[in-house]
Design an enzyme around this catalytic site. Structure first.
Site, short mmCIF file in Angstrom:
data_model
loop_
_atom_site.label_atom_id
_atom_site.label_comp_id
_atom_site.label_asym_id
_atom_site.label_seq_id
_atom_site.Cartn_x
_atom_site.Cartn_y
_atom_site.Cartn_z
N SER A 153 0.83 -1.20 0.00
CA SER A 153 0.00 0.00 0.00
C SER A 153 0.87 1.25 0.00
CB SER A 153 -0.86 -0.01 1.26
OG SER A 153 -1.31 1.29 1.56
N TYR A 166 -1.37 -0.16 9.97
CA TYR A 166 -1.59 -0.63 8.59
C TYR A 166 -0.32 -0.43 7.74
CZ TYR A 166 -3.96 -0.79 4.02
OH TYR A 166 -4.33 -1.08 2.73
N LYS A 170 1.77 -3.30 5.97
CA LYS A 170 1.83 -3.35 4.51
C LYS A 170 3.27 -3.36 4.00
CE LYS A 170 -2.04 -3.80 2.61
NZ LYS A 170 -2.39 -5.20 2.30
P1 NAI Z 1 -12.15 -4.87 1.09
O1 NAI Z 1 -12.43 -4.64 2.53
O2 NAI Z 1 -13.25 -4.68 0.10
O3 NAI Z 1 -11.54 -6.31 0.84
C1 NAI Z 1 -10.80 -7.00 1.79
C2 NAI Z 1 -11.39 -8.39 1.89
O4 NAI Z 1 -10.58 -9.18 2.76
C3 NAI Z 1 -12.80 -8.36 2.48
O5 NAI Z 1 -13.70 -9.01 1.59
C4 NAI Z 1 -12.65 -9.10 3.80
O6 NAI Z 1 -13.79 -9.87 4.16
C5 NAI Z 1 -11.44 -9.97 3.54
N1 NAI Z 1 -10.76 -10.36 4.75
C6 NAI Z 1 -10.44 -9.58 5.82
N2 NAI Z 1 -9.84 -10.29 6.76
C7 NAI Z 1 -9.75 -11.57 6.30
C8 NAI Z 1 -9.24 -12.78 6.82
N3 NAI Z 1 -8.66 -12.80 8.03
N4 NAI Z 1 -9.32 -13.90 6.08
C9 NAI Z 1 -9.90 -13.87 4.85
N5 NAI Z 1 -10.42 -12.75 4.31
C10 NAI Z 1 -10.35 -11.62 5.01
O7 NAI Z 1 -10.94 -3.89 0.73
P2 NAI Z 1 -10.04 -3.77 -0.59
O8 NAI Z 1 -9.81 -2.32 -0.77
O9 NAI Z 1 -10.58 -4.56 -1.71
O10 NAI Z 1 -8.66 -4.37 -0.09
C11 NAI Z 1 -7.98 -5.46 -0.70
C12 NAI Z 1 -6.50 -5.36 -0.37
O11 NAI Z 1 -5.93 -4.20 -1.00
C13 NAI Z 1 -6.20 -5.22 1.12
O12 NAI Z 1 -5.05 -5.97 1.44
C14 NAI Z 1 -5.93 -3.75 1.27
O13 NAI Z 1 -5.13 -3.49 2.40
C15 NAI Z 1 -5.23 -3.45 -0.03
N6 NAI Z 1 -5.21 -2.04 -0.41
C16 NAI Z 1 -6.34 -1.42 -0.81
C17 NAI Z 1 -6.28 -0.10 -1.19
C18 NAI Z 1 -7.47 0.61 -1.73
O14 NAI Z 1 -7.29 1.76 -2.21
N7 NAI Z 1 -8.65 0.04 -1.73
C19 NAI Z 1 -5.04 0.68 -1.10
C20 NAI Z 1 -3.91 -0.09 -0.73
C21 NAI Z 1 -4.01 -1.41 -0.38
#
Ligand code: NAI
Length: 299
Positions: A153, A166, A170
């Site tokens: 990130s 975070y 990351k």
């Molecule tokens: P999101 O919250 O929509 O997706 C994350 C998913 O991970 C969720 O569906 C959640 O249920 C699942 N999850 C959480 N803990 C879990 C666990 N212990 N076991 C299995 N599944 C689990 O958020 P998003 O934005 O799609 O994030 C995806 C990845 O991208 C994350 O690692 C986030 O940190 C990273 N990220 C996102 C950014 C953004 O701009 N959206 C920026 C930088 C990084």
């Protein structure tokens, strides 16, 4: 050039019940992969959970003519992760790609952050990548093939107010990648990192709606697909969002040799030369830095 395809390949995407992971899973399936859609279906702070979110994405993939199975394990749960890998091997007999995407947030200024907010975030992001990678590492080594994409990130790379936990979690994934890219290379295991920006529930509260409209997760997914492909680089940090793709690198300046007995004043006085970006380099391994020190000191 030929299209990037995953026919005959098995891809696991963690946290694929929504947001970026869902977008990645749909695209891998569209390109011929058999996909394991993992998601514990919890809330943004990591509580609760059911496999309903993963089931819904699997239904979408199957409706589009693809192949997928759902998995509701938490990536931090040793038994759940072991079962995820076993189910995948029992069903399809190989694992070609892991996209470690699952994540949560517990945003607070560091002054207000509890240690539990810190450790749970590190656990999900770091150990939630380490555990599945460890569980499939021998499988990829035995296959002589594997592609792993971890999700870092801009907060880890550059910082963001309220995200000390975070950001630390990351950037730890980049540290993990930097050694795995070396250890995996002889078995054709490539490990890369994606640094996405996308409108998901993670960012809904952080940006105004007109900005979020530009940032569909589907604009990040092509970068992940390339990093997971046969032609993937090894050890790249690809940043992606809104249709823009760039490479982030950790670089070190050439620096200055101040002599073996140099004192703090010399570091102060030579600061301009120490920090001069001309000739800065990204080393392929830590030894590159040691070699420079020895070269510059006349060894
Ligand atoms: P999101 O919250 O929509 O997706 C994350 C998913 O991970 C969720 O569906 C959640 O249920 C699942 N999850 C959480 N803990 C879990 C666990 N212990 N076991 C299995 N599944 C689990 O958020 P998003 O934005 O799609 O994030 C995806 C990845 O991208 C994350 O690692 C986030 O940190 C990273 N990220 C996102 C950014 C953004 O701009 N959206 C920026 C930088 C990084």
């Amino acid at each position: 050039m030929s299209n990037i395809r995953f026919d005959g390949q098995v891809v696991i995407v963690t946290g694929a019940g929504g947001g970026l992971g869902r977008s990645h899973a749909l695209e891998f399936a569209r390109r011929g992969a058999k996909v394991v859609v993992n998601d514990l279906g919890g809330t943004l702070d990591g509580s609760g959970g059911s496999s309903a979110a993963a089931d819904a994405v699997v239904a979408e993939i199957i409706a589009a003519g693809g192949e997928a199975i759902a998995d509701g394990a938490s990536v931090t749960d040793d038994k759940g992760v072991a079962a995820l890998i076993k189910r995948t091997m029992d069903k399809w007999g190989r694992i070609d790609v892991l996209v470690a995407n699952a994540g949560i947030l517990r945003d607070k200024s560091f002054a207000k952050m509890e240690l539990s907010d810190f450790s749970v975030v590190v656990d999900v992001h770091l150990m939630g990548a380490v555990k599945p990678i460890k569980a499939l590492w021998e499988i990829m080594r035995a296959q002589n093939y594997g592609r792993i994409v971890v999700t870092t990130s801009s907060t880890g790379l550059y910082g963001n107010f309220g995200q000390a936990n975070y950001g630390a979690a990351k950037l730890s994934l980049v540290g993990l990648m930097n050694t795995l890219k070396i250890e995996g290379a002889k078995n054709n295991i490539h490990v890369n990192a994606i640094s996405p920006v996308a409108a998901t529930r993670m960012t809904d509260a952080l940006m105004p709606p007109e900005m979020l409209a530009k940032l569909a997760p589907e604009h990040v997914t092509p970068g992940v697909v390339y990093l997971a492909s046969q032609e993937a680089p090894n050890g790249a940090i690809l940043t992606a969002g809104a249709g823009v793709f760039a490479l982030a690198q950790i670089v070190e300046t050439e620096g200055a040799y101040l002599g073996a007995g140099a004192q703090a004043e010399a570091v102060r006085d030579q600061w301009a030369q120490i920090t001069d970006p001309a000739g800065a380099e990204a080393y392929p391994a830590g030894a590159g830095q040691t070699q420079k020190f020895l070269r510059k000191s006349g060894f």
